[in-house]
Design a protein around this motif. Sequence first.
Motif, PDB file in Angstrom:
ATOM      1  N   PHE A   1       0.834  -1.206   0.000  1.00 16.76           N
ATOM      2  CA  PHE A   1       0.000   0.000   0.000  1.00 16.76           C
ATOM      3  C   PHE A   1       0.867   1.255   0.000  1.00 16.76           C
ATOM      4  CE2 PHE A   1      -1.951   3.410   2.526  1.00 16.76           C
ATOM      5  CZ  PHE A   1      -3.056   3.687   1.734  1.00 16.76           C
ATOM      6  N   PHE A   2       1.860   1.315   0.876  1.00 16.71           N
ATOM      7  CA  PHE A   2       2.699   2.510   0.947  1.00 16.71           C
ATOM      8  C   PHE A   2       3.520   2.691  -0.330  1.00 16.71           C
ATOM      9  CE2 PHE A   2       1.668   2.366   5.449  1.00 16.71           C
ATOM     10  CZ  PHE A   2       1.545   3.714   5.743  1.00 16.71           C
ATOM     11  N   ALA A   3       3.970   1.589  -0.940  1.00 18.93           N
ATOM     12  CA  ALA A   3       4.693   1.702  -2.204  1.00 18.93           C
ATOM     13  C   ALA A   3       3.768   2.203  -3.314  1.00 18.93           C
ATOM     14  CB  ALA A   3       5.296   0.356  -2.583  1.00 18.93           C
ATOM     15  N   LEU A   4       2.529   1.744  -3.318  1.00 21.87           N
ATOM     16  CA  LEU A   4       1.561   2.184  -4.322  1.00 21.87           C
ATOM     17  C   LEU A   4       1.279   3.679  -4.204  1.00 21.87           C
ATOM     18  CD1 LEU A   4      -1.050  -0.727  -4.319  1.00 21.87           C
ATOM     19  CD2 LEU A   4       0.276   0.047  -6.288  1.00 21.87           C
ATOM     20  N   VAL A   5       0.984   4.138  -2.986  1.00 21.84           N
ATOM     21  CA  VAL A   5       0.649   5.557  -2.843  1.00 21.84           C
ATOM     22  C   VAL A   5       1.883   6.425  -3.114  1.00 21.84           C
ATOM     23  CG1 VAL A   5      -1.264   5.128  -1.262  1.00 21.84           C
ATOM     24  CG2 VAL A   5       1.004   5.587  -0.327  1.00 21.84           C
ATOM     25  N   GLY A   6       3.074   5.897  -2.839  1.00 23.39           N
ATOM     26  CA  GLY A   6       4.277   6.642  -3.181  1.00 23.39           C
ATOM     27  C   GLY A   6       4.365   6.883  -4.676  1.00 23.39           C
TER      28      GLY A   6
ATOM     29  N   CYS B   1      11.074   7.371   2.768  1.00 25.41           N
ATOM     30  CA  CYS B   1      10.964   6.985   1.359  1.00 25.41           C
ATOM     31  C   CYS B   1      11.800   5.773   0.996  1.00 25.41           C
ATOM     32  CB  CYS B   1      11.356   8.156   0.451  1.00 25.41           C
ATOM     33  SG  CYS B   1      10.162   9.501   0.446  1.00 25.41           S
ATOM     34  N   GLY B   2      12.752   5.398   1.827  1.00 24.09           N
ATOM     35  CA  GLY B   2      13.621   4.288   1.507  1.00 24.09           C
ATOM     36  C   GLY B   2      14.929   4.769   0.917  1.00 24.09           C
TER      37      GLY B   2
ATOM     38  N   VAL C   1      10.075   5.829  -3.176  1.00 22.80           N
ATOM     39  CA  VAL C   1      10.212   6.787  -4.276  1.00 22.80           C
ATOM     40  C   VAL C   1      11.336   7.755  -3.927  1.00 22.80           C
ATOM     41  CG1 VAL C   1       7.800   6.646  -4.976  1.00 22.80           C
ATOM     42  CG2 VAL C   1       8.480   8.344  -3.275  1.00 22.80           C
ATOM     43  N   GLN C   2      11.754   8.549  -4.904  1.00 21.37           N
ATOM     44  CA  GLN C   2      12.775   9.564  -4.673  1.00 21.37           C
ATOM     45  C   GLN C   2      12.165  10.943  -4.865  1.00 21.37           C
ATOM     46  OE1 GLN C   2      16.057   8.385  -7.279  1.00 21.37           O
ATOM     47  NE2 GLN C   2      17.201   7.772  -5.468  1.00 21.37           N
ATOM     48  N   LEU C   3      12.350  11.805  -3.891  1.00 24.22           N
ATOM     49  CA  LEU C   3      11.878  13.181  -3.938  1.00 24.22           C
ATOM     50  C   LEU C   3      13.040  14.113  -3.653  1.00 24.22           C
ATOM     51  CD1 LEU C   3       8.492  12.666  -2.085  1.00 24.22           C
ATOM     52  CD2 LEU C   3       8.740  13.611  -4.384  1.00 24.22           C
ATOM     53  N   PRO C   4      12.959  15.366  -4.084  1.00 22.41           N
ATOM     54  CA  PRO C   4      14.085  16.286  -3.877  1.00 22.41           C
ATOM     55  C   PRO C   4      14.432  16.444  -2.395  1.00 22.41           C
ATOM     56  CG  PRO C   4      12.482  17.233  -5.385  1.00 22.41           C
ATOM     57  CD  PRO C   4      11.849  16.003  -4.809  1.00 22.41           C
TER      58      PRO C   4
END
Length: 388
Positions: free
Chosen positions: A138-143, A318-319, A208-211
Amino acid sequence: PPPPHRAPPPGVQVRLLGIFSVIMFRRVTVEDAAQLDARLEAWRELLATFGLQRPRLCCLLDGRAKAALLYADVVAEGDGQCRLNVSRRRALWDALPQWEDAAARLAGARSAKVFPRFHSPAQGGWEQGEGHGPRKDFFALVGRQMLHGSQGSQGQTAELPALFPYAAEPRHHWFGQSLPEPPDKRQLLRFGGWLMAQAVCNCATLQVQLPLLLFRKLLAGDDFTPTAALLAEFDPAAARSVAAVGKMSEGEFASLLELDDSPGLSRAQYCALAARRVLVDSVEEQFDAFRAGFDSVLSPARLRAAMLTPHQLAIAVCGDGADGDRADFSIREVFRVVMEEELQRCAPLRDALWDVLEAWKPELKRKFIKFVTGSSRIPAAGSEVCQH
């Protein structure tokens, strides 16, 4: 008198956090405050024995290890639950109204364990999976959906817009220039921030990757100050345009100020204003809504108490982006291995099993990781149990 504390050898603090993670994360469920405190008391005694109380402990840990500390801090203040029935294709949007309905039940609990159930017509209505795997899913999907919209992948037209659409100039995902369309614009961003923080309380990541700018701003809170250095880190092209002001003649600079309706500014003031426009003003409404949801779980004061850096905070929620590469790793070092008594007694079989597992290529090892944990991302060393 008690003997003086000796500094532990390198790696001991990480192994200690691995032990702690097994104690805390073996079953990810709603925590009972009294039982949690009893478990934490044993943990505090262990840290005291090694001379690793805070803040010394925080100086030694990486982002994933600090996520374990944040988990303990937040759930100790109250832990609730949020059951969500969603489709995989639009999990973020399906979950929003259910989260709003659960707000009253979650009042007073910063942490909320998420229990997702996925709709699947092919399986008779609902997928049958349970445990921690669906939660990680779920968390990977919403990411992904925060970045790509309801389709959850690049290259497809999204039915519902992304919270962080791809920005061509800085070449990363960032808030759009306007709030996403319905459902409720600000509430969707607030929910996204809440989910990002709840990833820590659910022992999951958005993957995911975010700034890094996002995490700098979340850490700083109201104290965030835009600078030329931060602009260069976030958007090098914009930073070069601003730096070109220093090479303008007086006449060119005066014309620029007139065109920009900014009369009377010095060059330094104009550069500071330009940095603020890009880093703050252009997305202020979107960021404030997102931050409100995030801060309701993980406040800047709590994050600073754990001595998190922006990079560590990004890893915690985010990992680790490095998990997506092809680097090799040891399955035996990743898991806290528990072997059956028969396997322990049979050395040839035990050794042969590990020879085979450790000889696998990294791609196959990651498939094994996903089979055991529900995610292909490598967990913190010793934080998950693998039983043979």
